[in-house]
Design an enzyme around this catalytic site. Sequence first.
Site, mmCIF file in Angstrom:
data_model
loop_
_atom_site.group_PDB
_atom_site.id
_atom_site.type_symbol
_atom_site.label_atom_id
_atom_site.label_comp_id
_atom_site.label_asym_id
_atom_site.label_seq_id
_atom_site.Cartn_x
_atom_site.Cartn_y
_atom_site.Cartn_z
ATOM 1 N N GLY A 10 0.830 -1.207 0.000
ATOM 2 C CA GLY A 10 0.000 0.000 0.000
ATOM 3 C C GLY A 10 0.860 1.250 0.000
ATOM 4 O O GLY A 10 2.088 1.196 -0.175
ATOM 5 N N ILE A 12 1.622 3.751 2.489
ATOM 6 C CA ILE A 12 2.638 3.929 3.540
ATOM 7 C C ILE A 12 3.560 2.708 3.579
ATOM 8 O O ILE A 12 4.784 2.832 3.696
ATOM 9 C CB ILE A 12 1.972 4.152 4.922
ATOM 10 C CG1 ILE A 12 1.118 5.421 4.887
ATOM 11 C CG2 ILE A 12 3.027 4.252 6.027
ATOM 12 C CD1 ILE A 12 0.272 5.651 6.131
ATOM 13 N N ASP A 31 0.382 -8.928 1.623
ATOM 14 C CA ASP A 31 -0.654 -7.991 1.152
ATOM 15 C C ASP A 31 -1.618 -8.749 0.235
ATOM 16 O O ASP A 31 -1.187 -9.606 -0.540
ATOM 17 C CB ASP A 31 0.008 -6.841 0.379
ATOM 18 C CG ASP A 31 -0.862 -5.596 0.321
ATOM 19 O OD1 ASP A 31 -0.434 -4.547 0.832
ATOM 20 O OD2 ASP A 31 -1.968 -5.671 -0.255
ATOM 21 N N GLY A 36 -3.684 -1.970 -2.339
ATOM 22 C CA GLY A 36 -2.260 -1.817 -2.663
ATOM 23 C C GLY A 36 -1.964 -2.358 -4.048
ATOM 24 O O GLY A 36 -2.845 -2.898 -4.724
ATOM 25 N N THR A 95 -11.941 -7.031 8.314
ATOM 26 C CA THR A 95 -10.497 -6.926 8.038
ATOM 27 C C THR A 95 -9.803 -6.172 9.166
ATOM 28 O O THR A 95 -8.746 -6.582 9.655
ATOM 29 C CB THR A 95 -10.255 -6.161 6.707
ATOM 30 O OG1 THR A 95 -10.851 -6.899 5.665
ATOM 31 C CG2 THR A 95 -8.781 -5.956 6.424
ATOM 32 N N ALA A 117 -0.705 0.011 13.326
ATOM 33 C CA ALA A 117 -1.081 1.333 12.794
ATOM 34 C C ALA A 117 -2.524 1.644 13.157
ATOM 35 O O ALA A 117 -3.439 0.944 12.739
ATOM 36 C CB ALA A 117 -0.914 1.353 11.280
ATOM 37 N N TYR A 149 -14.815 2.448 10.967
ATOM 38 C CA TYR A 149 -13.343 2.417 10.852
ATOM 39 C C TYR A 149 -12.709 2.836 12.178
ATOM 40 O O TYR A 149 -11.817 2.168 12.701
ATOM 41 C CB TYR A 149 -12.933 3.353 9.711
ATOM 42 C CG TYR A 149 -11.447 3.561 9.500
ATOM 43 C CD1 TYR A 149 -10.619 2.528 9.047
ATOM 44 C CD2 TYR A 149 -10.872 4.816 9.719
ATOM 45 C CE1 TYR A 149 -9.271 2.745 8.827
ATOM 46 C CE2 TYR A 149 -9.522 5.037 9.493
ATOM 47 C CZ TYR A 149 -8.728 4.000 9.051
ATOM 48 O OH TYR A 149 -7.389 4.221 8.832
ATOM 49 N N LYS A 153 -10.501 0.500 14.712
ATOM 50 C CA LYS A 153 -9.123 0.883 15.050
ATOM 51 C C LYS A 153 -8.956 1.097 16.562
ATOM 52 O O LYS A 153 -7.917 0.791 17.136
ATOM 53 C CB LYS A 153 -8.725 2.148 14.279
ATOM 54 C CG LYS A 153 -8.474 1.895 12.782
ATOM 55 C CD LYS A 153 -7.151 1.191 12.549
ATOM 56 C CE LYS A 153 -6.829 1.033 11.085
ATOM 57 N NZ LYS A 153 -5.492 0.460 10.840
#
Length: 327
Positions: A10, A12, A31, A36, A95, A117, A149, A153
């Site tokens: 991806g 980053i 990945d 990505g 995911t 992350a 999201y 996270k």
Amino acid sequence: MRYLITGGAGFIGSHLTEYLLGLGHEVTVLDDLSTGSRANLPAAGTETGLRFVEGDVCDPGTVDTAMEGVDAVFHLAAAVGVFTILDKTLSSLRTNLTGTETALEAARRHGTPILVASTSEVYGKNTKDGLREDDDRIVGSPLLNRWSYAEAKALDETFAYLYSAELGLSTVIVRLFNTVGPRQTGRYGMVVPRFVEQALADEPITVFGDGQQSRCFCHVSDVVPALVALLADRSTHGTVYNLGSSEQVTITELAKRIISAAGSSSSIEMVPYEKAYGPGFEDMQRRIPDCGKARAAVGFAPSRTLDDIVAAVIAERREASDNALSG
Ligand code: NAD
């Protein structure tokens, strides 16, 4: 050192891969190429030090095998971008929850330090000037897809924290604020590449909302060395760090700067959130980090300005379209 980077193809992840290979390390990228691209990475092989595994970070067997013999893990794989989250909310949630738990569990089995992350989205609608890691989250209803999201996270952070506190795994959590630069795609809603593509095509730049919402954009090349330093320094583990820029810009001002830097004849078209994202979309008026904790820990101090970033993204897009025309 041998690193595993989930999501390494991806935006980053590919910059991080390049940086680590440049320092002479070996990198395995895992990945599924959902957002990505293989083209973001150099060729795999002993010469480059890169191993590429195409697979799903939610699959325990795949992750376990990819982690064999690895010294440290960057877990970046995630469903990212507002368009992705709104279009495929349930699979994105899976995911972003299962992928992180799978990566943490494999890291625990192998005893491998892992960086997870996270995102400034976890602060939600908290518009405090200079958000600190211990500030409160102000999020909307869990039934609004937009927040799924941030919800995922935030739980990832709790998982990472508990794997450290209860199970003794070396984990570090990084809350990335808007990170931008070459290779980021505008397809999933990222604003800088989307505006640059519209400006270079002399199409209207579509600003969602009233355009007065402000953001701070940090160059990926300022973020990547800090990720590496935070994972390398065991004293930073077991907690969370903000990483981002504090240079604020409104989205309308960003559009103007991109038009000017690209020498474009684009106009600016305001699009209500409802039209862009559907009914009930909520956004935050501003999001400014306080990165004092990362500065004290690893000397984090972004050196590239927004104008540097805009120039770099424009140059990359121009080069890509020149190559497409000549090739
Ligand atoms: P990206 O979409 O370019 O990278 C995510 C990568 O994960 C992609 O290569 C994608 O193919 C891969 N991926 C997705 N689902 C996968 C799966 N099930 N299995 C394996 N790989 C999978 O986005 P990015 O901006 O590079 O984001 C990297 C990380 O940084 C993400 O965790 C994201 O949440 C976080 N982050 C990014 C920003 C930003 O501004 N770019 C801000 C906050 C947080």
